[in-house]
Every structure is written in structure tokens, then in C-alpha cells.
Design a protein around this motif. Structure first.
Motif, PDB file in Angstrom:
ATOM      1  N   ILE A  63       0.859  -1.183   0.000  1.00  0.00           N
ATOM      2  CA  ILE A  63       0.000   0.000   0.000  1.00  0.00           C
ATOM      3  C   ILE A  63       0.896   1.233   0.000  1.00  0.00           C
ATOM      4  O   ILE A  63       1.696   1.432   0.923  1.00  0.00           O
ATOM      5  CB  ILE A  63      -0.933   0.021   1.220  1.00  0.00           C
ATOM      6  CG1 ILE A  63      -1.834  -1.225   1.236  1.00  0.00           C
ATOM      7  CG2 ILE A  63      -1.787   1.293   1.223  1.00  0.00           C
ATOM      8  CD1 ILE A  63      -2.653  -1.377   2.507  1.00  0.00           C
ATOM      9  N   ALA A  64       0.797   2.046  -1.044  1.00  0.00           N
ATOM     10  CA  ALA A  64       1.551   3.295  -1.111  1.00  0.00           C
ATOM     11  C   ALA A  64       0.794   4.356  -0.334  1.00  0.00           C
ATOM     12  O   ALA A  64      -0.397   4.607  -0.591  1.00  0.00           O
ATOM     13  CB  ALA A  64       1.727   3.729  -2.561  1.00  0.00           C
ATOM     14  N   ILE A  65       1.467   4.986   0.625  1.00  0.00           N
ATOM     15  CA  ILE A  65       0.853   5.998   1.487  1.00  0.00           C
ATOM     16  C   ILE A  65       1.361   7.367   1.038  1.00  0.00           C
ATOM     17  O   ILE A  65       2.534   7.689   1.215  1.00  0.00           O
ATOM     18  CB  ILE A  65       1.200   5.737   2.964  1.00  0.00           C
ATOM     19  CG1 ILE A  65       0.746   4.324   3.370  1.00  0.00           C
ATOM     20  CG2 ILE A  65       0.561   6.790   3.857  1.00  0.00           C
ATOM     21  CD1 ILE A  65       1.310   3.864   4.698  1.00  0.00           C
ATOM     22  N   LEU A  66       0.473   8.162   0.451  1.00  0.00           N
ATOM     23  CA  LEU A  66       0.875   9.423  -0.179  1.00  0.00           C
ATOM     24  C   LEU A  66       0.519  10.611   0.707  1.00  0.00           C
ATOM     25  O   LEU A  66      -0.277  11.480   0.328  1.00  0.00           O
ATOM     26  CB  LEU A  66       0.218   9.538  -1.564  1.00  0.00           C
ATOM     27  CG  LEU A  66       0.439   8.353  -2.504  1.00  0.00           C
ATOM     28  CD1 LEU A  66      -0.269   8.592  -3.839  1.00  0.00           C
ATOM     29  CD2 LEU A  66       1.926   8.089  -2.730  1.00  0.00           C
ATOM     30  N   ARG A  67       1.119  10.665   1.883  1.00  0.00           N
ATOM     31  CA  ARG A  67       0.803  11.740   2.827  1.00  0.00           C
ATOM     32  C   ARG A  67       1.380  13.063   2.329  1.00  0.00           C
ATOM     33  O   ARG A  67       2.584  13.198   2.131  1.00  0.00           O
ATOM     34  CB  ARG A  67       1.371  11.410   4.209  1.00  0.00           C
ATOM     35  CG  ARG A  67       0.870  12.357   5.309  1.00  0.00           C
ATOM     36  CD  ARG A  67       1.401  11.963   6.682  1.00  0.00           C
ATOM     37  NE  ARG A  67       1.138  10.574   7.000  1.00  0.00           N
ATOM     38  CZ  ARG A  67      -0.016  10.082   7.441  1.00  0.00           C
ATOM     39  NH1 ARG A  67      -1.045  10.905   7.612  1.00  0.00           N
ATOM     40  NH2 ARG A  67      -0.156   8.796   7.713  1.00  0.00           N
ATOM     41  N   ALA A  95       4.591   0.758 -12.115  1.00  0.00           N
ATOM     42  CA  ALA A  95       5.666   0.029 -11.430  1.00  0.00           C
ATOM     43  C   ALA A  95       5.167  -1.259 -10.789  1.00  0.00           C
ATOM     44  O   ALA A  95       5.970  -2.115 -10.405  1.00  0.00           O
ATOM     45  CB  ALA A  95       6.298   0.919 -10.360  1.00  0.00           C
ATOM     46  N   GLY A  96       3.849  -1.402 -10.664  1.00  0.00           N
ATOM     47  CA  GLY A  96       3.291  -2.620 -10.107  1.00  0.00           C
ATOM     48  C   GLY A  96       2.694  -2.470  -8.715  1.00  0.00           C
ATOM     49  O   GLY A  96       2.397  -3.467  -8.060  1.00  0.00           O
ATOM     50  N   ILE A  97       2.500  -1.224  -8.266  1.00  0.00           N
ATOM     51  CA  ILE A  97       1.857  -0.973  -6.972  1.00  0.00           C
ATOM     52  C   ILE A  97       0.438  -0.485  -7.241  1.00  0.00           C
ATOM     53  O   ILE A  97       0.232   0.593  -7.807  1.00  0.00           O
ATOM     54  CB  ILE A  97       2.646   0.053  -6.144  1.00  0.00           C
ATOM     55  CG1 ILE A  97       4.022  -0.509  -5.802  1.00  0.00           C
ATOM     56  CG2 ILE A  97       1.881   0.423  -4.864  1.00  0.00           C
ATOM     57  CD1 ILE A  97       4.930   0.460  -5.071  1.00  0.00           C
ATOM     58  N   THR A  98      -0.539  -1.290  -6.856  1.00  0.00           N
ATOM     59  CA  THR A  98      -1.921  -1.006  -7.236  1.00  0.00           C
ATOM     60  C   THR A  98      -2.847  -0.786  -6.031  1.00  0.00           C
ATOM     61  O   THR A  98      -4.062  -0.842  -6.173  1.00  0.00           O
ATOM     62  CB  THR A  98      -2.478  -2.146  -8.108  1.00  0.00           C
ATOM     63  OG1 THR A  98      -2.357  -3.381  -7.380  1.00  0.00           O
ATOM     64  CG2 THR A  98      -1.717  -2.248  -9.424  1.00  0.00           C
ATOM     65  N   LYS A  99      -2.262  -0.540  -4.864  1.00  0.00           N
ATOM     66  CA  LYS A  99      -3.043  -0.161  -3.682  1.00  0.00           C
ATOM     67  C   LYS A  99      -2.515   1.196  -3.217  1.00  0.00           C
ATOM     68  O   LYS A  99      -1.338   1.323  -2.870  1.00  0.00           O
ATOM     69  CB  LYS A  99      -2.924  -1.207  -2.576  1.00  0.00           C
ATOM     70  CG  LYS A  99      -3.518  -2.562  -2.942  1.00  0.00           C
ATOM     71  CD  LYS A  99      -3.294  -3.582  -1.839  1.00  0.00           C
ATOM     72  CE  LYS A  99      -3.974  -4.906  -2.152  1.00  0.00           C
ATOM     73  NZ  LYS A  99      -3.403  -5.574  -3.340  1.00  0.00           N
ATOM     74  N   ILE A 100      -3.366   2.203  -3.236  1.00  0.00           N
ATOM     75  CA  ILE A 100      -2.926   3.575  -3.008  1.00  0.00           C
ATOM     76  C   ILE A 100      -3.809   4.249  -1.963  1.00  0.00           C
ATOM     77  O   ILE A 100      -5.040   4.239  -2.076  1.00  0.00           O
ATOM     78  CB  ILE A 100      -2.948   4.378  -4.319  1.00  0.00           C
ATOM     79  CG1 ILE A 100      -2.082   3.688  -5.393  1.00  0.00           C
ATOM     80  CG2 ILE A 100      -2.463   5.807  -4.080  1.00  0.00           C
ATOM     81  CD1 ILE A 100      -2.194   4.304  -6.771  1.00  0.00           C
ATOM     82  N   GLU A 101      -3.156   4.846  -0.985  1.00  0.00           N
ATOM     83  CA  GLU A 101      -3.845   5.500   0.132  1.00  0.00           C
ATOM     84  C   GLU A 101      -3.447   6.971   0.187  1.00  0.00           C
ATOM     85  O   GLU A 101      -2.255   7.300   0.196  1.00  0.00           O
ATOM     86  CB  GLU A 101      -3.450   4.796   1.441  1.00  0.00           C
ATOM     87  CG  GLU A 101      -3.744   5.571   2.701  1.00  0.00           C
ATOM     88  CD  GLU A 101      -3.052   4.995   3.928  1.00  0.00           C
ATOM     89  OE1 GLU A 101      -2.888   5.741   4.911  1.00  0.00           O
ATOM     90  OE2 GLU A 101      -2.662   3.805   3.909  1.00  0.00           O
TER      91      GLU A 101
END
Length: 201
Positions: A6-10, A27-33
């Protein structure tokens, strides 16, 4: 393959949201917060959903109350991540058809969250719990519980945490800090994915 990252984009701003979403997904990261203490978070989330909701699981972090859950449901968010295990927030999230990932650190919090319907547990801050603490706690959890290490755990730690049984990871500063370009984020995300894939073999 769907990676449990999960990428956390604070701190992300709406005008950079789409380029960063593309960098992560490619890039292959498909869970985004997007944490709700970011600038105009609902705007960013809605733009990201409209742009890539069919390619990624997009939602909010730092969700602390039911009103926020309702607002997220209205814009089509798919997951709710919290720093705590508020039963009202978890129940409201599930009632709106979204995935719930509350933050826990103790057995009491973990089981309370699961009883309220949580889809997975965010162990936060994971570096304080440590591998030994996680192993002891996970031994009493239901075998199919999805668990995520968040806070102070980076790509160099993936292999050890995976061996301990963790499902996945939530990453903030390893992937994104305010001011990072989409190109830099793409490079960091590629490194994270490579480390994850190596640890998951």
C-alpha cells in the motif's frame, strides 16, 4: 500479480495525483492510500479514482470518523485505512461496501477490529512491535488474517517480515514525500516492487 503493498501518499496535492498514480501503477503498486491530513485529500482521491479506479485500489488513510467514511463512499473510494481500530469506523466502512484496514498494535485491538469486520490489520507502528512481537501476536490470530506492517519497515526488511508471516506492507517515505517528482517515485516504486518480489519468492 497483485502485490500486497500500500503506497501511502501523505501530503500529495490534487494537481500531482494523476502522474503519481500512473507512476505507481506502472511500477506494479496497485493499492494507493491518500491520508486525510493531506491538502484537499478528497479532491485527490476522486481524481485518482476517475483516472485509475479500474487499475488500482484507491482509498483514504487517517480516517477517524464515520462522516469521513460516508464522504469517501460518495466519491467511490474502495478502501479505508485508519491509525486506530474504531469499531464505528470499521462498521460504517463495511456498510458502505469498502475494504477496512484499521491500525492495531495489541491483541485486544486486533481481535476487536476483526470482530467489527476488518478486512485486514495494519500493525502500526510496526518497528515498535518488532518481528518477535508480531510473531507472538500473529500466533493467536485466525490463520487467514491479512496483516500489514506499517511504520519504520522498508524494503530492506521485507524478507524478514515475510518469513515471520506478514501479508504485506504500507510504505510512506520509502515511496513518496511532498516534492518528489513522478519520475523519482517511479524509480523508488520499482525498487520496492523488486524487493517485495524477491522476498515473496
Amino acid at each position: 500479480m497483485s502485490r500486497e503493498i500500500i503506497a501511502i501518499l501523505r501530503g500529495i496535492k490534487p494537481d500531482e495525483a494523476l502522474a503519481i498514480t500512473d507512476a505507481l501503477v506502472n511500477a506494479g503498486i496497485t493499492k494507493i492510500e491518500v491520508p486525510l491530513n493531506s491538502p484537499d485529500p478528497y479532491d485527490s482521491i476522486e481524481r485518482m479514482i476517475n483516472h485509475a479506479g479500474d487499475r488500482a485500489l484507491i482509498g483514504a488513510g487517517t480516517v477517524l470518523d464515520v462522516n469521513a467514511v460516508k464522504r469517501l463512499a460518495r466519491i467511490g473510494a474502495q478502501m479505508v485505512v485508519s491509525p486506530d481500530a474504531n469499531p464505528d469506523v470499521i462498521s460504517a466502512t463495511k456498510a458502505q461496501g469498502m475494504l477496512s484496514f484499521p491500525g492495531v498494535l495489541t491483541p485486544t485491538e486486533a481481535f476487536s477490529a476483526l470482530r467489527s469486520g476488518a478486512d485486514g490489520l495494519k500493525f502500526f507502528p510496526a518497528f515498535k512491535l518488532g518481528l518477535d512481537g508480531y510473531k507472538a501476536l500473529s500466533a493467536v490470530l485466525p490463520a487467514d488474517t491479512k496483516t500489514y506492517a506499517v511504520g519504520g519497515v522498508g524494503p530492506a526488511d521485507f524478507a524478514d517480515w515475510r518469513k515471520a508471516g506478514i501479508t504485506g506492507f504500507g510504505l510512506g517515505s520509502n515511496i513518496y514525500k511532498p516534492g518528489y517528482s513522478a519520475g523519482k517515485i517511479a524509480a523508488l516504486a520499482a525498487d520496492v516492487v523488486a524487493a517485495y518480489d524477491e522476498a515473496t519468492l
